[in-house]
Design a protein around this motif. Structure first.
Motif, short mmCIF file in Angstrom:
data_model
loop_
_atom_site.label_atom_id
_atom_site.label_comp_id
_atom_site.label_asym_id
_atom_site.label_seq_id
_atom_site.Cartn_x
_atom_site.Cartn_y
_atom_site.Cartn_z
N LEU A 1 0.83 -1.20 0.00
CA LEU A 1 0.00 0.00 0.00
C LEU A 1 0.87 1.25 0.00
O LEU A 1 2.02 1.23 0.43
CB LEU A 1 -0.92 0.01 1.22
N LYS A 2 0.29 2.34 -0.47
CA LYS A 2 1.00 3.62 -0.47
C LYS A 2 0.81 4.29 0.89
O LYS A 2 -0.29 4.65 1.27
CB LYS A 2 0.47 4.53 -1.58
N VAL A 3 1.91 4.44 1.61
CA VAL A 3 1.90 5.13 2.90
C VAL A 3 2.96 6.22 2.83
O VAL A 3 4.14 5.93 2.65
CB VAL A 3 2.22 4.15 4.06
N VAL A 4 2.57 7.47 2.97
CA VAL A 4 3.51 8.58 2.87
C VAL A 4 3.89 9.07 4.26
O VAL A 4 3.01 9.38 5.08
CB VAL A 4 2.91 9.75 2.05
N GLY A 5 5.18 9.13 4.52
CA GLY A 5 5.66 9.66 5.79
C GLY A 5 5.23 8.88 7.00
O GLY A 5 5.24 9.39 8.12
N GLY A 6 4.84 7.61 6.82
CA GLY A 6 4.46 6.77 7.94
C GLY A 6 3.10 7.07 8.53
O GLY A 6 2.74 6.52 9.58
N ASN A 7 2.32 7.94 7.89
CA ASN A 7 1.02 8.35 8.45
C ASN A 7 -0.15 7.64 7.76
O ASN A 7 -0.25 7.65 6.54
CB ASN A 7 0.84 9.86 8.31
N ILE A 8 -1.01 7.06 8.58
CA ILE A 8 -2.26 6.44 8.10
C ILE A 8 -3.37 6.91 9.03
O ILE A 8 -3.20 6.92 10.25
CB ILE A 8 -2.19 4.91 8.13
N THR A 9 -4.50 7.28 8.47
CA THR A 9 -5.62 7.69 9.31
C THR A 9 -6.32 6.47 9.92
O THR A 9 -6.16 5.34 9.42
CB THR A 9 -6.66 8.50 8.51
N ALA A 10 -7.09 6.72 10.97
CA ALA A 10 -7.82 5.63 11.61
C ALA A 10 -8.82 4.98 10.65
O ALA A 10 -9.00 3.76 10.64
CB ALA A 10 -8.55 6.16 12.85
N SER A 11 -9.44 5.82 9.80
CA SER A 11 -10.41 5.27 8.84
C SER A 11 -9.71 4.41 7.80
O SER A 11 -10.25 3.37 7.37
CB SER A 11 -11.20 6.39 8.17
N GLN A 12 -8.50 4.81 7.38
CA GLN A 12 -7.75 3.99 6.44
C GLN A 12 -7.36 2.66 7.07
O GLN A 12 -7.40 1.61 6.43
CB GLN A 12 -6.50 4.74 5.97
N LEU A 13 -6.97 2.70 8.36
CA LEU A 13 -6.62 1.46 9.06
C LEU A 13 -7.81 0.51 9.09
O LEU A 13 -7.65 -0.71 8.92
CB LEU A 13 -6.18 1.78 10.49
N ALA A 14 -9.00 1.07 9.30
CA ALA A 14 -10.20 0.23 9.33
C ALA A 14 -10.44 -0.44 7.99
O ALA A 14 -10.78 -1.64 7.92
CB ALA A 14 -11.41 1.08 9.73
N VAL A 15 -10.25 0.31 6.90
CA VAL A 15 -10.42 -0.24 5.55
C VAL A 15 -9.41 -1.35 5.30
O VAL A 15 -9.74 -2.42 4.76
CB VAL A 15 -10.29 0.87 4.49
N ILE A 16 -8.16 -1.10 5.68
CA ILE A 16 -7.09 -2.09 5.49
C ILE A 16 -7.42 -3.37 6.25
O ILE A 16 -7.25 -4.48 5.74
CB ILE A 16 -5.74 -1.50 5.93
N ALA A 17 -7.90 -3.21 7.48
CA ALA A 17 -8.27 -4.38 8.28
C ALA A 17 -9.40 -5.17 7.64
O ALA A 17 -9.37 -6.41 7.57
CB ALA A 17 -8.67 -3.93 9.69
N GLN A 18 -10.39 -4.46 7.11
CA GLN A 18 -11.52 -5.12 6.46
C GLN A 18 -11.07 -5.91 5.23
O GLN A 18 -11.50 -7.05 5.01
CB GLN A 18 -12.57 -4.09 6.07
N ILE A 19 -10.20 -5.29 4.43
CA ILE A 19 -9.70 -5.96 3.22
C ILE A 19 -8.90 -7.20 3.60
O ILE A 19 -9.03 -8.27 2.97
CB ILE A 19 -8.84 -5.00 2.38
N SER A 20 -8.07 -7.08 4.64
CA SER A 20 -7.26 -8.21 5.06
C SER A 20 -8.12 -9.37 5.51
O SER A 20 -7.85 -10.54 5.20
CB SER A 20 -6.32 -7.78 6.20
N GLU A 21 -9.19 -9.07 6.24
CA GLU A 21 -10.07 -10.13 6.73
C GLU A 21 -10.92 -10.74 5.61
O GLU A 21 -11.19 -11.93 5.59
CB GLU A 21 -10.98 -9.58 7.83
N LYS A 22 -11.31 -9.88 4.65
CA LYS A 22 -12.21 -10.34 3.58
C LYS A 22 -11.46 -11.06 2.46
O LYS A 22 -11.94 -12.07 1.92
CB LYS A 22 -12.96 -9.14 3.02
N TYR A 23 -10.27 -10.55 2.11
CA TYR A 23 -9.57 -11.09 0.94
C TYR A 23 -8.21 -11.70 1.26
O TYR A 23 -7.65 -12.41 0.42
CB TYR A 23 -9.37 -9.98 -0.11
#
Length: 286
Positions: free
Chosen positions: A26-48
């Motif tokens: 995934l594209k992560v700039v400067g080590g920063n990810i928002t809480a909502s992005q983390l939630a999406v990433i978690a959902q994708i990991s669990e689903k796919y």
């Protein structure tokens, strides 16, 4: 239908040892990810995926066990959730950064906005080989700036203000490089020993040191098969216009002189450090 594995890798999908499975960068700039992005990433990991993510050594996030048939769907769902895929191959990679002066008391520069600017300007640009930027806020060097193809380290150009100084000696104790000497009447700065760390500015209880923030740039670092420390030879840069002019010149040099599959430092060494330094100094002076 034949699978274009190169195109998949270029788009951040790296083949796993498990057949038809990919670890998606995934594209992560400067080590920063928002809480909502983390939630999406978690959902994708669990689903796919298989329910876990991997944090890379360069502040990246990878979701393993994405199946070949799900690649397009995963990209689409991530994009809807505000998450972009990364890149691999011979191009400018994700820009890393520490937290910088916006959060860290040691920071001399605001690192994250700079990382975003660098990413918007260069991310994904094709080059002879991969190219990595790293931005660190101070001399503590948490991002190990000199390990990047182009490293940017925050620093201060410093000036002593005698009328505000009580000669308390705090600054000379704070200086780790022996650049400050105290006499009965003044503090003497040895500019040849000064590393622009800014510790004198931050330590002084009477604001008797003035600090102008800037960027210390190193070139040709590598932490892959061959380990090499990037070289810093330009004076501290105090404006982004000059910084980006130097960065433009460095990438243009790599474009002209680099061979396919050859890291930036190797290209510099083959073309000659003297030649490279001359071009960077010309860019620095405009």
């Amino acid at each position: 239908m034949a699978v274009d594995y190169k195109a998949l890798k270029d788009g951040g999908f790296m083949r796993q040892v498990q057949k038809n499975h990919f670890s998606m960068r995934l594209k992560v700039v400067g080590g920063n990810i928002t809480a909502s992005q983390l939630a999406v990433i978690a959902q994708i990991s669990e689903k796919y995926g298989d329910g876990h993510v991997h944090l890379t050594s360069r502040q990246g996030v990878e979701i393993p066990f994405i199946r070949l048939e799900d690649v397009d769907t995963v990209k689409e769902e991530l994009k809807k959730g505000g998450v972009d895929t990364g890149v691999c191959g011979p191009r400018v990679r994700t820009v890393t950064a520490c937290q910088g002066s916006a959060i860290c008391g040691s920071g001399c520069i605001d690192t994250y906005p700079l990382a975003v600017e660098i990413s918007e300007r260069y991310f994904g640009r094709e080059l002879p080989h991969k190219f990595k930027f790293g931005v660190t806020g101070c001399m503590n060097n948490y991002l190990k700036a000199e390990g990047n193809d182009m490293g940017i380290k925050g620093g201060y150009g410093v000036k002593w203000i005698p009328e505000d100084c009580t000669l308390c000696g705090v600054c000379t104790k704070a200086c780790r490089d022996g650049a400050l000497t105290q006499t009965e009447n003044e503090i003497v700065l040895d500019k040849d020993k000064c590393t622009n760390c800014g510790r004198c500015v931050k330590a002084c209880p009477f604001n008797a040191w003035e600090g102008k923030s800037g960027y210390l740039v190193s070139f040709g670092g590598n932490f892959g098969n061959v380990i090499a420390k990037g070289q810093q030879f330009l004076p501290i840069i105090h404006d982004k216009e000059t910084l980006f002019r130097v960065a433009d010149a460095a990438l243009a040099f790599f474009d002209r002189n680099g061979k396919s599959g050859e890291r930036f430092r190797v290209s510099i060494e083959r073309a000659g450090w003297d030649t490279f330094k001359r071009e960077m100094e010309e860019a620095y002076h405009g």
